[in-house]
Design a protein around this motif. Structure first.
Motif, PDB file in Angstrom:
ATOM      1  N   LYS A  26      -8.586 -19.087  -8.096  1.00  0.00           N
ATOM      2  CA  LYS A  26      -9.527 -18.608  -7.071  1.00  0.00           C
ATOM      3  C   LYS A  26      -8.833 -17.728  -6.023  1.00  0.00           C
ATOM      4  CE  LYS A  26     -12.995 -21.089  -8.606  1.00  0.00           C
ATOM      5  NZ  LYS A  26     -14.224 -20.559  -9.121  1.00  0.00           N
ATOM      6  N   PHE A  27      -7.893 -18.306  -5.297  1.00  0.00           N
ATOM      7  CA  PHE A  27      -7.281 -17.613  -4.160  1.00  0.00           C
ATOM      8  C   PHE A  27      -6.647 -16.288  -4.557  1.00  0.00           C
ATOM      9  CE2 PHE A  27      -3.849 -16.717  -1.170  1.00  0.00           C
ATOM     10  CZ  PHE A  27      -4.548 -16.735   0.032  1.00  0.00           C
ATOM     11  N   LEU A  28      -5.864 -16.282  -5.613  1.00  0.00           N
ATOM     12  CA  LEU A  28      -5.196 -15.049  -6.035  1.00  0.00           C
ATOM     13  C   LEU A  28      -6.168 -13.994  -6.545  1.00  0.00           C
ATOM     14  CD1 LEU A  28      -1.957 -16.382  -7.769  1.00  0.00           C
ATOM     15  CD2 LEU A  28      -2.184 -15.355  -5.492  1.00  0.00           C
ATOM     16  N   LYS A  29      -7.406 -14.413  -6.823  1.00  0.00           N
ATOM     17  CA  LYS A  29      -8.432 -13.472  -7.275  1.00  0.00           C
ATOM     18  C   LYS A  29      -9.384 -13.103  -6.144  1.00  0.00           C
ATOM     19  CE  LYS A  29      -8.044 -15.095 -11.973  1.00  0.00           C
ATOM     20  NZ  LYS A  29      -8.666 -15.779 -13.091  1.00  0.00           N
ATOM     21  N   GLY A  30      -9.003 -13.467  -4.921  1.00  0.00           N
ATOM     22  CA  GLY A  30      -9.787 -13.081  -3.761  1.00  0.00           C
ATOM     23  C   GLY A  30     -10.871 -14.048  -3.342  1.00  0.00           C
ATOM     24  N   GLU A  31     -10.973 -15.186  -3.999  1.00  0.00           N
ATOM     25  CA  GLU A  31     -11.988 -16.184  -3.658  1.00  0.00           C
ATOM     26  C   GLU A  31     -11.343 -17.285  -2.810  1.00  0.00           C
ATOM     27  OE1 GLU A  31     -14.180 -17.599  -7.102  1.00  0.00           O
ATOM     28  OE2 GLU A  31     -13.566 -15.791  -8.166  1.00  0.00           O
ATOM     29  N   SER A  32     -11.353 -17.099  -1.510  1.00  0.00           N
ATOM     30  CA  SER A  32     -10.672 -18.072  -0.643  1.00  0.00           C
ATOM     31  C   SER A  32     -11.630 -19.021   0.066  1.00  0.00           C
ATOM     32  CB  SER A  32      -9.812 -17.342   0.385  1.00  0.00           C
ATOM     33  OG  SER A  32     -10.620 -16.510   1.187  1.00  0.00           O
TER      34      SER A  32
END
Length: 76
Positions: A26-32
């Motif tokens: 998630k985070f590394l794909k922009g979903e924070s």
């Protein structure tokens, strides 16, 4: 790596897996948004705090993550 308390090691592994999965997927794909591991972290944190007390590990001068219970008492 094991936790400070043996009883906490499995909780640590569960939290680490959850965090690593969230971070990579998630985070590394922009979903924070969201906190999918928050409850696991709270359970682990309580376990660690209990283990520290049981083992009489000195923690003066250290702050746990999260809101301070005595916030404002020592501030000037």
């Amino acid at each position: 790596m094991n936790s400070v308390g043996e009883a906490c090691t499995e909780l640590k592994r569960e939290y680490d897996q959850c965090f690593n999965r969230w971070f990579a997927e998630k985070f590394l794909k922009g979903e924070s948004a969201g906190d999918p591991c928050g409850q696991l972290f709270k359970r682990y944190q309580l376990c660690v705090q209990k283990a520290i007390k049981e083992k009489d590990i000195p923690i003066e001068g250290l702050e746990f993550m999260g809101p301070s219970k005595g916030k404002g008492e020592n501030s000037s």
